[in-house]
Design a protein around this motif. Structure first.
Motif, PDB file in Angstrom:
ATOM      1  N   UNK A 425     -82.865   0.402  -2.961  1.00 55.50           N
ATOM      2  CA  UNK A 425     -81.488   0.102  -2.600  1.00 55.50           C
ATOM      3  C   UNK A 425     -81.368   0.015  -1.087  1.00 55.50           C
ATOM      4  N   UNK A 426     -80.551  -0.915  -0.633  1.00 54.82           N
ATOM      5  CA  UNK A 426     -80.329  -1.025   0.797  1.00 54.82           C
ATOM      6  C   UNK A 426     -79.554   0.182   1.301  1.00 54.82           C
ATOM      7  N   UNK A 427     -79.827   0.636   2.522  1.00 54.83           N
ATOM      8  CA  UNK A 427     -79.031   1.739   3.086  1.00 54.83           C
ATOM      9  C   UNK A 427     -77.643   1.234   3.467  1.00 54.83           C
ATOM     10  N   UNK A 428     -76.729   2.157   3.731  1.00 57.38           N
ATOM     11  CA  UNK A 428     -75.371   1.792   4.124  1.00 57.38           C
ATOM     12  C   UNK A 428     -75.000   2.542   5.391  1.00 57.38           C
ATOM     13  N   UNK A 429     -74.374   1.828   6.336  1.00 60.18           N
ATOM     14  CA  UNK A 429     -73.880   2.423   7.572  1.00 60.18           C
ATOM     15  C   UNK A 429     -72.361   2.432   7.542  1.00 60.18           C
ATOM     16  N   UNK A 430     -71.759   3.548   8.011  1.00 60.93           N
ATOM     17  CA  UNK A 430     -70.295   3.649   8.013  1.00 60.93           C
ATOM     18  C   UNK A 430     -69.861   4.575   9.138  1.00 60.93           C
ATOM     19  N   UNK A 431     -68.542   4.517   9.445  1.00 65.65           N
ATOM     20  CA  UNK A 431     -67.953   5.431  10.422  1.00 65.65           C
ATOM     21  C   UNK A 431     -66.671   6.002   9.833  1.00 65.65           C
ATOM     22  N   UNK A 432     -66.152   7.073  10.462  1.00 65.09           N
ATOM     23  CA  UNK A 432     -64.843   7.592  10.050  1.00 65.09           C
ATOM     24  C   UNK A 432     -63.747   7.142  11.010  1.00 65.09           C
ATOM     25  N   UNK A 433     -64.014   6.079  11.786  1.00 67.60           N
ATOM     26  CA  UNK A 433     -63.011   5.487  12.668  1.00 67.60           C
ATOM     27  C   UNK A 433     -62.181   4.488  11.860  1.00 67.60           C
ATOM     28  N   UNK A 434     -60.889   4.678  11.879  1.00 72.07           N
ATOM     29  CA  UNK A 434     -59.999   3.823  11.082  1.00 72.07           C
ATOM     30  C   UNK A 434     -60.179   2.360  11.464  1.00 72.07           C
ATOM     31  N   UNK A 435     -60.456   1.542  10.456  1.00 74.10           N
ATOM     32  CA  UNK A 435     -60.612   0.091  10.614  1.00 74.10           C
ATOM     33  C   UNK A 435     -61.715  -0.285  11.598  1.00 74.10           C
ATOM     34  N   UNK A 436     -62.509   0.718  12.009  1.00 65.98           N
ATOM     35  CA  UNK A 436     -63.608   0.489  12.966  1.00 65.98           C
ATOM     36  C   UNK A 436     -63.122  -0.176  14.249  1.00 65.98           C
ATOM     37  N   UNK A 437     -61.886   0.155  14.628  1.00 66.12           N
ATOM     38  CA  UNK A 437     -61.303  -0.340  15.871  1.00 66.12           C
ATOM     39  C   UNK A 437     -60.561   0.789  16.568  1.00 66.12           C
ATOM     40  N   UNK A 438     -60.490   0.711  17.910  1.00 68.05           N
ATOM     41  CA  UNK A 438     -59.715   1.701  18.655  1.00 68.05           C
ATOM     42  C   UNK A 438     -59.385   1.138  20.026  1.00 68.05           C
ATOM     43  N   UNK A 439     -58.151   1.473  20.493  1.00 74.11           N
ATOM     44  CA  UNK A 439     -57.730   1.137  21.845  1.00 74.11           C
ATOM     45  C   UNK A 439     -57.127   2.403  22.430  1.00 74.11           C
ATOM     46  N   UNK A 440     -57.708   2.908  23.513  1.00 77.25           N
ATOM     47  CA  UNK A 440     -57.308   4.216  24.026  1.00 77.25           C
ATOM     48  C   UNK A 440     -56.997   4.116  25.506  1.00 77.25           C
ATOM     49  N   UNK A 441     -56.089   4.990  25.995  1.00 77.49           N
ATOM     50  CA  UNK A 441     -55.814   5.014  27.434  1.00 77.49           C
ATOM     51  C   UNK A 441     -56.964   5.674  28.184  1.00 77.49           C
ATOM     52  N   UNK A 442     -57.191   5.174  29.377  1.00 71.33           N
ATOM     53  CA  UNK A 442     -58.217   5.781  30.223  1.00 71.33           C
ATOM     54  C   UNK A 442     -57.852   7.233  30.484  1.00 71.33           C
ATOM     55  N   UNK A 443     -58.920   8.065  30.551  1.00 69.24           N
ATOM     56  CA  UNK A 443     -58.692   9.485  30.783  1.00 69.24           C
ATOM     57  C   UNK A 443     -58.630  10.308  29.523  1.00 69.24           C
ATOM     58  N   UNK A 444     -58.648   9.644  28.349  1.00 71.41           N
ATOM     59  CA  UNK A 444     -58.692  10.371  27.082  1.00 71.41           C
ATOM     60  C   UNK A 444     -60.069  10.171  26.448  1.00 71.41           C
ATOM     61  N   UNK A 445     -60.370  10.949  25.426  1.00 67.28           N
ATOM     62  CA  UNK A 445     -61.680  10.884  24.776  1.00 67.28           C
ATOM     63  C   UNK A 445     -61.528  10.388  23.340  1.00 67.28           C
TER      64      UNK A 445
END
Length: 744
Positions: A425-445
């Motif tokens: 079986x092929x392996x699967x890659x995933x993240x727990x980031x919603x929709x695999x997108x993020x836009x954040x203000x500078x100075x935050x983590x």
């Protein structure tokens, strides 16, 4: 180390004759460079010596080897070599040595490092090294008069200088020979190969042994050059193709140097092998190597037998059949082993004929039969990932050996096995980031987890790659990870100012490395950072508004420490602040000014401390020290710092003139509270500069009327009359003298 320059023929002295003794078994000469740039070479002779039958007097502590030019057999000189090794050679099966008391062979090595004048060895046809010695074993079966027949040890080498340049060549190097013997009418093999350090091709051929010019009356003569050294004389029925009679008779593989024979006649047989070196198709050197083997009538020894039978079948596996192991079947096979002899120690090994045999394991690897009818079982297992590729069966040879003498008897079971590949079986890659997108203000983590998973529980590798950028250059952190079945790694991004206003694409790749398949899956995230609204940070102190500190000169009685608080603040309470100080034109540490830089969320507080010393004050008196206190936030805006300057204004150091100006010249001790006593203001305050020692007051006749070492002295003219008095104020660097009028 022998340091010998060979050029013209040396004046050689005959060594004393050695008593007649049959002892020579065989051997060879080795010659190769150890440091070509300094013309250093290893020169050695390996002599196999019959310890069981020889006269001990035949063993010498030194020998002399001789060099000759091939083109005209001109002598080039000789080198004496010391004995460096003396040891009994071993048997393939060490137990076999106990069964052959008349076969005890020593390896005696004579060797040294020598220095040659390479310029004298430039003849295109090359050179050779010779040593002659008599005599051979008197019981040798295949040559005439062996007790009066010597051996000629011989090695050729190419010119050491060719086309004006050093030419490097090594003669073949040989492993120590075994002391094995041959069993009558039983197949026998013997490794006679060497290795060439230069990668030259070696070609092996049987050749007639050389007797040379030595004899029992002159066992070690001064060697002579020759293009045709005398050969041994074969006995009747022996020839160059029949050195050890048999079916087959003695033969050698020209590429591998492996000897073989099935001897048909008892006896002790001498033979010689010529090993020729070829470089780019040109013969450049040769070594003659001799040895002798004994054919004995060994006890009968049954060969072991290896068999295999598939589960559920009656007949045993036959050579050439195809065995299929399906992907859902066990990859282990049960092998049956028998041997017609009791108390035989059997061993088993596998050889992958068309695959890496490290992929096969055997358990157990040794067995001992208890009776002639024992049937033992061994299990061979193919590694989990091993499978047939390109529709080609795997061929595995299962070799079973006993511990017979002098060499084990063997049986080989060759299996053709088709192993179906495992489903994957092929392996699967995933993240727990919603929709695999993020836009954040500078100075935050930004933090999220990345996971690779595989249903087959295979080994996995998880890694991250930025498209067109390196992660660490834009503040991203991610460590590649490995796992079995699953692997999870954290991702963090704290965007720096240079990472604003563009989209970053990061690919997280999980690779299934089970069975070397390298199957991958990728999950992609898209990230952006933007500048945030920002208030300017502020810095302040608990000092007065003008931020000026008048620093008096240090006193002996006061506290000479200057301290105040500095504050860093920001209306944006989420900002990370840095609060630090910089001296204007100087370093704070230069004068031991103490201020700890602080980092963190607002509000930050840090204390400034400075305890003055006289040496510092002497350097700074009358000057201004300006210290800038700076608060900086982590924003990317144009205004991200605030600075406040604090000035330390240093007083002047008092000197003697200042003290002198304060000395009164008249006192009126009438108790009216005005000028009643003689005292000097300011002396008690001076901690830096000249120090007060003592005051002395005299009347006009020179009589001491008052003396004190107290800085706060006070003389009220008690007990004296009106008149003029004389004083002396002593300091560390001078004395102030003057007159004082007392009016009562």
């Amino acid at each position: 180390m022998k340091k010998i320059i060979l050029g013209v023929l040396w004046i050689l002295f005959l060594i004393p004759l050695i008593s007649n003794a049959s002892h020579i078994v065989g051997g060879e000469i080795e010659f190769y460079p150890t440091n070509r740039s300094t013309n250093r070479f290893y020169l050695g002779l390996n002599l196999y010596f019959d310890q069981a039958n020889a006269n001990a007097a035949a063993e010498t502590n030194t020998i002399r080897l001789y060099f000759f030019r091939k083109s005209d057999n001109q002598a080039m000189g000789g080198i004496e070599l010391p004995k460096t090794t003396r040891k009994l050679i071993s048997y393939s099966n060490p137990v076999c040595g106990n069964n052959s008391g008349d076969l005890q062979t020593l390896l005696i090595r004579y060797s040294s490092e020598v220095i040659l004048n390479a310029q004298n060895f430039d003849d295109a046809r090359g050179y050779y090294i010779v040593w002659e010695r008599c005599c051979r074993n008197r019981v040798i079966s295949n040559i005439q008069n062996p007790a009066n027949t010597g051996e000629t040890f011989y090695t050729e080498f190419p010119a050491l200088i060719q086309n004006g340049q050093p030419y490097t060549n090594s003669s073949p190097k040989f492993e120590e020979l075994k002391g094995d013997y041959i069993c009558l009418n039983r197949p026998f093999t013997f490794d006679f190969s060497g290795k060439d350090a230069d990668g030259d091709s070696l070609v092996y051929s049987l050749t007639k042994p050389w007797a040379g010019y030595s004899s029992s009356s002159n066992p070690e003569p001064v060697a002579r050059g020759s293009s045709a050294y005398p050969e041994v004389e074969w006995v009747a029925g022996i020839n160059n193709q029949n050195m050890i009679p048999g079916d087959p008779s003695l033969y050698i593989n020209p590429q591998t140097g492996m000897l073989g024979v099935t001897a048909s006649r008892l006896g002790l047989y001498v033979f010689a092998v010529l090993i020729e070196e070829y470089r780019k198709g040109v013969r450049i050197g040769a070594v003659r190597r001799e040895f002798q083997l004994k054919v004995v009538d060994c006890p009968q020894n049954a060969s072991p037998v290896a068999l295999f039978r598939e589960a559920g079948k009656i007949n045993f596996y036959k050579k050439g059949e195809l065995l299929t192991i399906k992907r859902d079947q066990s990859k282990c096979l049960d092998i049956m082993i028998t041997d017609g002899d009791a108390n035989q120690r059997l061993s088993i090994k596998t050889i992958g004929v068309n695959f890496d045999d490290k992929s096969v394991t055997v358990n157990p690897v040794t067995y001992t039969t208890k009776s002639t009818t024992d049937t033992l079982k061994a299990q061979i297992c193919f590694e989990k990932c091993l499978e047939s590729r390109n529709n080609t069966p795997l061929v595995v040879a299962i070799v079973v050996s006993d511990d017979g003498c002098p060499q084990p008897r063997t049986d080989t079971l060759s299996l053709r096995v088709f192993i179906e590949g495992n489903a994957n079986n092929n392996p699967e890659a995933s993240t727990d980031l919603a929709n695999n997108r993020a836009s954040i203000p500078q100075g935050t983590n930004l933090a999220f987890k990345v996971t690779g998973a595989d249903k087959d529980n295979d080994d996995l590798i998880l890694e991250a790659k930025g498209r067109g950028f390196e992660l660490n250059q834009v503040g991203m952190s991610f460590s590649n990870g490995t796992g079995k079945g699953t692997v999870t790694q954290p991702f963090n991004w704290n965007p720096p100012c240079n990472a604003l206003d563009r989209e970053y694409v990061v690919d997280f790749i999980v690779t299934d490395v089970g069975c070397n398949r390298q199957v991958k899956d990728t999950v992609t995230v898209r990230l952006q950072a933007f500048a945030r609204a920002n208030n300017k940070p502020s810095v302040s102190t608990n000092l007065p508004a003008n931020q000026l500190i008048n620093v008096p000169y240090p006193t002996s009685e006061g506290d000479n420490t200057i301290s105040f608080e500095v504050y860093g603040d920001d209306l944006d309470k989420a900002d990370q602040l840095k609060l630090y100080a910089q001296g204007k034109g100087f370093n704070l540490s230069q004068y031991s000014l103490k201020f700890d830089a602080k980092n963190g969320l607002p509000r930050l507080t840090s204390r400034f401390d400075w305890t003055l010393t006289c040496s510092q004050f002497a350097d700074l008196a009358g000057k201004d020290l300006v210290i800038n206190f700076i608060c900086e936030d982590n924003s990317c805006g144009p205004v991200k710092t605030d600075t406040m300057a604090v000035t330390l204004r240093m007083a002047n150091i008092p000197d003697i003139q200042i003290v002198e100006s304060k000395i009164p010249n008249v006192i009126t001790p009438n108790n009216d509270g005005k000028n009643d006593c003689f005292t000097v203001d300011g002396i008690s305050d001076v901690a830096c500069g000249p120090q007060f020692l003592q005051v002395d007051i005299y009347n006009r006749w020179g009589k001491l009327v008052f003396s004190s070492t107290d800085k706060k002295f006070k003389w009220c003219a008690d007990g004296v009359t009106t008149g003029t008095y004389f004083y002396g104020l002593r300091f560390t660097d001078k004395t102030i003298k003057g007159t004082l009028t007392v009016v009562k």
